[in-house]
Design an enzyme around this catalytic site. Structure first.
Site, PDB file in Angstrom:
ATOM      1  N   LYS A 236       0.838  -1.198   0.000  1.00  0.00           N
ATOM      2  CA  LYS A 236       0.000   0.000   0.000  1.00  0.00           C
ATOM      3  C   LYS A 236       0.871   1.245   0.000  1.00  0.00           C
ATOM      4  CE  LYS A 236      -3.735  -2.491   2.248  1.00  0.00           C
ATOM      5  NZ  LYS A 236      -4.579  -2.676   3.416  1.00  0.00           N
TER       6      LYS A 236
ATOM      7  N   LYS B 252      -4.924   5.886   1.953  1.00  0.00           N
ATOM      8  CA  LYS B 252      -5.592   5.794   3.259  1.00  0.00           C
ATOM      9  C   LYS B 252      -4.602   5.870   4.417  1.00  0.00           C
ATOM     10  CE  LYS B 252      -4.324   1.460   4.220  1.00  0.00           C
ATOM     11  NZ  LYS B 252      -3.893   0.792   5.412  1.00  0.00           N
TER      12      LYS B 252
ATOM     13  N   ARG C 104      -0.307   0.756  12.128  1.00  0.00           N
ATOM     14  CA  ARG C 104       1.002   1.368  12.372  1.00  0.00           C
ATOM     15  C   ARG C 104       0.975   2.862  12.099  1.00  0.00           C
ATOM     16  NH1 ARG C 104       3.723  -2.590   8.329  1.00  0.00           N
ATOM     17  NH2 ARG C 104       1.862  -3.866   8.473  1.00  0.00           N
TER      18      ARG C 104
END
Lengths: 342, 530
Positions: A111, A195, A259
């Protein structure tokens, strides 16, 4: 005719998500291996059935086999799932490219964007390997929750139906993950990378002690910025209402397991970025992604106030409270104007 | 085409198209009635009355019977229609004439092109420029092209600006020592009788673009694909038609392009000793384009009013063709053909040894793309995406190997200035009126040419385009003079004229046309509002 190799799939990357994928696959009866870079990690997985660095406290299934021989493992698998961080993605992709052939399916789960070039991971796979059957696997999948055995959902997006069918088929035996299909690769990659920036912002909001109103405002306006970037890159705006858009935002912005959320929260309590990153064993993709998206927004003339604020907090030592206050004083207009009148 | 192949092609094409449309009775019925409907509409405007009468009678007979026919009979009737289409596409082809044409036509074509200019115009041509050989520069990866043509079937795909393109390509193939290519020539090419004759004999099959029926298009595609399978080199314009705007093609027609992959998979399935099909992109580059005025007018027409088929353009008037060639000859203006690196049917670069190479230069086993469990397979969805990959590689090659000419550069510089003087003005109004100032100082034009040229040089260094030799090592005055000489002559209205130390923009549409060659490179360009 002889089938390629003896594996159904190879997972490249023994980090937290690679280990989570392996755990899911171990329940399906598929033949697979997990490629890890370090010999000691491979030995630990194979002998002690643990991955203390990335899946602390979890006992792994005995059927999970790790290898460090990438060339040999790639040749044995008709499908490959790449679960490596964006910063080492190109290097690993190139190594996979040394052995892969055109009949193999190659799907990544990363990502993020490449910071220097703002390239998507599927573009890097195209540049570094010969295979064309490329896809992306994304969605609200916190590794910790998968390891804990909670049900989840994901999307696999590819221009090739064969890639979608293959990945869906791999997880078909697992009662713990529903894998939906889609063709919007650009949208899926943009949403799942973006995101993480909003997760940083949401973490900052929590760190400041703000309530759910503030967080919802950040998440929803963050979604709008995400869609603006995605549409500028050629994505379908509807993708952002799916699992990789709204779905992943809800998960990563609300969960303390995320995280990126943790980084945001700690920044708001006064820790420096350097100290935070140094103390983490895992990668917070939102940090490099913020840099990449901010650079792109400047060059493409996109108005992304939340990304700008997060960028200044991360890299220009801007004050979190002041940045949020500045956001609150920006002029307001039609909520959906940027998307509706495109 | 060899004598024994002619019948074989017809039989196989009919067989494959028939099989495609007879998967189930519903598809068959729909294909039959759709075709009859489309053909009836077409025949209403057919100019050749006796031909129309014959065809109407043929379709009427089929229609009457089809209304009450069983599914089996409907399939037979559809086969008759497919057979008629196939005969028309391939039936005019005479292998004996082709064999002769292969030997004599290329030199004859050269003579023909020269003959198109009347003798007195030829006499005006400066010495040393009278031959076509000097007129056409062939550049790029010609050796790789010739090498892959020996190893497999090649499909030459070219950018398309003018109807002269196919003739120039045909002639260039001869100069490269390659055999004639199978080529689907539009009916409008046959409008020019002399060229039409050569078209027939150079391997061209006739494409009637007024025929809209899906079945007809399928016959054409299958014909091209099957000839590729038999090893006949093919040539076509993947943009589908001449670029109306003047820009380099960035969207290609997938149907015909996909036949290269289709032929490759068939060859692998049939275990042919030379199964490979290589796609060779090339660009054609002119200082002036014969039909520029007609094309840009068509481009600027309101959405839906533009024409896919234009039959009354400059190409249909031999005198205009002669004037055009004479102008190019006298201006020492060369036509550039640039051959790009050959590609495989998946868009990978192919080297002179015939190996496919990935982006990193590693050798790729191209058969692996279509193998499933070890055997070559067809997969419509996958193959469509593969063809998209190929199309992407072709458009990249088109842009990379486009040669920017002085006319493109000057048109860009002047139009950029015009638009700057018309802030907020409607696109069409700027083109129509030219804004408040009808001329610009020559020094301003020079500055803008210099600025644009600097950007173009950077793009050339990054291998994103090519600059014409005439743009290198010359001062700005000479470059502008060269461009001006072209832009003020040949076209009915000059695009630009010079009076004293000022440049007057006369025909903005033409300027837009030549400027559009620079779109797609990241430069700010002016585009028609959607």
């Amino acid at each position: 005719m002889k089938k390629r190799g003896d594996l159904d799939v190879l997972i490249v990357g023994g980090g937290s998500f690679g280990t989570a994928l392996a755990t899911l696959l171990s329940e399906t009866g598929r033949a697979f291996e997990l490629w890890v870079r370090r010999k000691e990690t491979a030995e630990e997985i194979n002998k002690r059935h643990t991955n203390s660095r990335y899946a602390k406290g979890h006992k792994l299934a005995a059927s999970i086999r790790a290898t460090t021989n990438l060339d040999e493992a790639v040749k044995r698998a008709p499908a490959i799932l790449m679960a490596v961080p964006s910063r080492s993605f190109r290097e690993v992709a190139r190594a996979v490219g040394d052995s892969i052939q055109g009949d193999q399916v190659l799907v990544h789960t990363t990502k993020g964007f490449e910071i220097e070039t703002f390239k998507r991971m599927s573009t890097i796979l195209r540049e570094e390997t010969c295979t064309l059957k490329i896809g992306v696997f994304a969605g609200p999948n916190l590794a910790g929750e998968i390891m804990a055995g909670h049900p989840a959902g994901a999307t696999v997006a590819s221009h090739y139906d064969e890639v979608i069918r293959t990945v869906q088929g791999l997880f078909a035996g697992s009662g713990r993950i529903r894998v939906y299909g889609g063709h919007d690769v650009v949208g899926t990659e943009a949403a799942s990378a973006f995101k993480n920036i909003i997760a940083l912002a949401a973490g900052m909001s929590d760190g400041m002690g703000f309530g759910d109103n503030t967080k919802s405002l950040l998440i929803t306006r963050g979604l709008s910025e995400m869609a603006r970037v995605g549409v500028a890159l050629g994505a379908d705006v509807f993708t952002f209402s799916g699992l990789t858009g709204v779905g992943d935002l809800m998960c990563t912005c609300a969960s303390s397991l995320s995280r990126n959320h943790q980084v945001g929260e700690r920044l708001a309590t006064g820790e420096t970025l350097e100290d935070i990153l140094e103390s983490m064993t895992q990668v917070a993709e939102g940090v490099p992604t913020t840099k990449a998206v901010q650079r792109y927004a400047e060059s493409a003339g996109l108005d992304l106030p939340i990304v700008g604020a997060v960028y200044r907090i991360l890299f220009e030592q801007a004050d979190v409270a002041k940045s949020i206050e500045q956001l609150m004083h920006l002029p307001v207009g039609d909520e959906l104007a940027a998307l509706r009148y495109r | 085409m060899r004598e024994q192949d002619k019948e074989r092609v017809l039989v196989e094409v009919v067989h494959r198209v028939f099989n495609h449309y007879t998967r189930d009775p519903h598809t068959t019925e729909q294909a039959l009635f759709d075709t009859l409907y489309e053909e009836r509409i077409r025949l209403e405007t057919e100019k050749d009355r006796s031909r129309a009468k014959k065809q109407k009678a043929f379709y009427r007979k089929i229609y009457r019977e089809a209304l009450q026919a069983s599914p089996t009979r409907q399939a037979e009737l559809l086969k008759q229609v497919i057979q008629a289409f196939a005969d028309e596409v391939a039936g005019h082809f005479d292998p004996r004439v082709f064999a002769l044409a292969t030997r004599v036509a290329p030199p004859a074509l050269s003579a023909l092109l020269n003959a198109l200019s009347p003798l007195r115009l030829l006499a005006a041509i400066p010495t040393g420029m009278a031959t076509l050989d000097d007129q056409i520069v062939i550049d790029g990866e010609t050796e790789a092209f010739k090498a892959v043509a020996r190893m497999g079937t090649t499909v030459l795909v070219s950018t398309h600006l003018s109807n002269l393109d196919s003739i120039i390509l045909g002639y260039s193939l001869f100069r490269l020592g390659l055999p004639p290519y199978t080529y689907g020539a539009g009916l409008n090419l046959f409008a020019n009788k002399m060229i039409g004759f050569f078209m027939h004999n150079l391997g061209a099959y006739k494409v009637d673009r007024r025929k809209k029926a899906e079945v007809y298009k399928h016959v054409l595609k299958t014909y091209a694909g099957y000839t590729m399978e038999l090893g006949y080199h093919n040539m076509f314009f993947p943009g589908g038609t001449r670029s109306r705007s003047g820009a380099v093609e960035n969207k290609l027609k997938m149907g015909l392009l996909g036949m290269a992959l289709d032929a490759y998979i068939h060859n692998l399935c049939n275990k042919k000793p030379r199964p490979d099909v290589f796609v060779v992109p090339c660009t054609l580059n002119y200082q002036l384009v014969l039909e520029a005025e007609t094309l840009i007018d068509d481009y600027l027409k309101a959405v839906g009013k533009s024409r896919y088929i234009i039959e009354d353009d400059e190409f249909s008037k031999p005198r205009r063709v002669a004037e055009f060639l004479a102008r190019l000859f006298s201006l020492d203006s060369r036509i550039h053909l640039v051959v790009s690196n050959p590609l495989d049917v998946f868009g990978n670069r192919v080297d002179e040894q015939g190996n496919s190479r990935d982006h990193r230069g590693r050798i790729v086993d191209r058969t692996s793309y279509v193998r499933r469990n070890g055997a070559p397979t067809f997969d419509a969805q996958r193959d469509q995406e593969y063809t998209r990959e190929l199309a992407r590689s072709i458009t990249e090659a088109f842009h990379r190997d486009t040669v920017i000419k002085p006319t493109n550069l000057l048109a860009y510089a002047v139009l950029d200035w015009v638009w700057e003087k018309c802030p907020g003005m409607d696109f069409y109004r700027v083109l129509r009126t030219g804004g408040p100032e009808e001329s610009l100082p020559l020094t301003e034009a020079y500055n803008r040419v210099d600025r644009t040229l600097a950007t173009l040089r950077d793009l050339e260094k990054a291998c994103r385009l090519r600059l014409d030799e005439s743009l290198k090592g010359r001062d700005t005055g000479a470059i502008v003079g060269d461009a001006l000489a072209h832009l003020k002559s040949y076209h009915r209205r000059p695009a630009l004229t010079r009076r004293g130390d000022r440049l007057f923009h006369v025909d903005r549409n033409l300027l837009l046309y030549y400027h559009n060659r620079l779109t797609g490179y990241g430069l700010p360009t002016w585009e028609k509002p959607q």
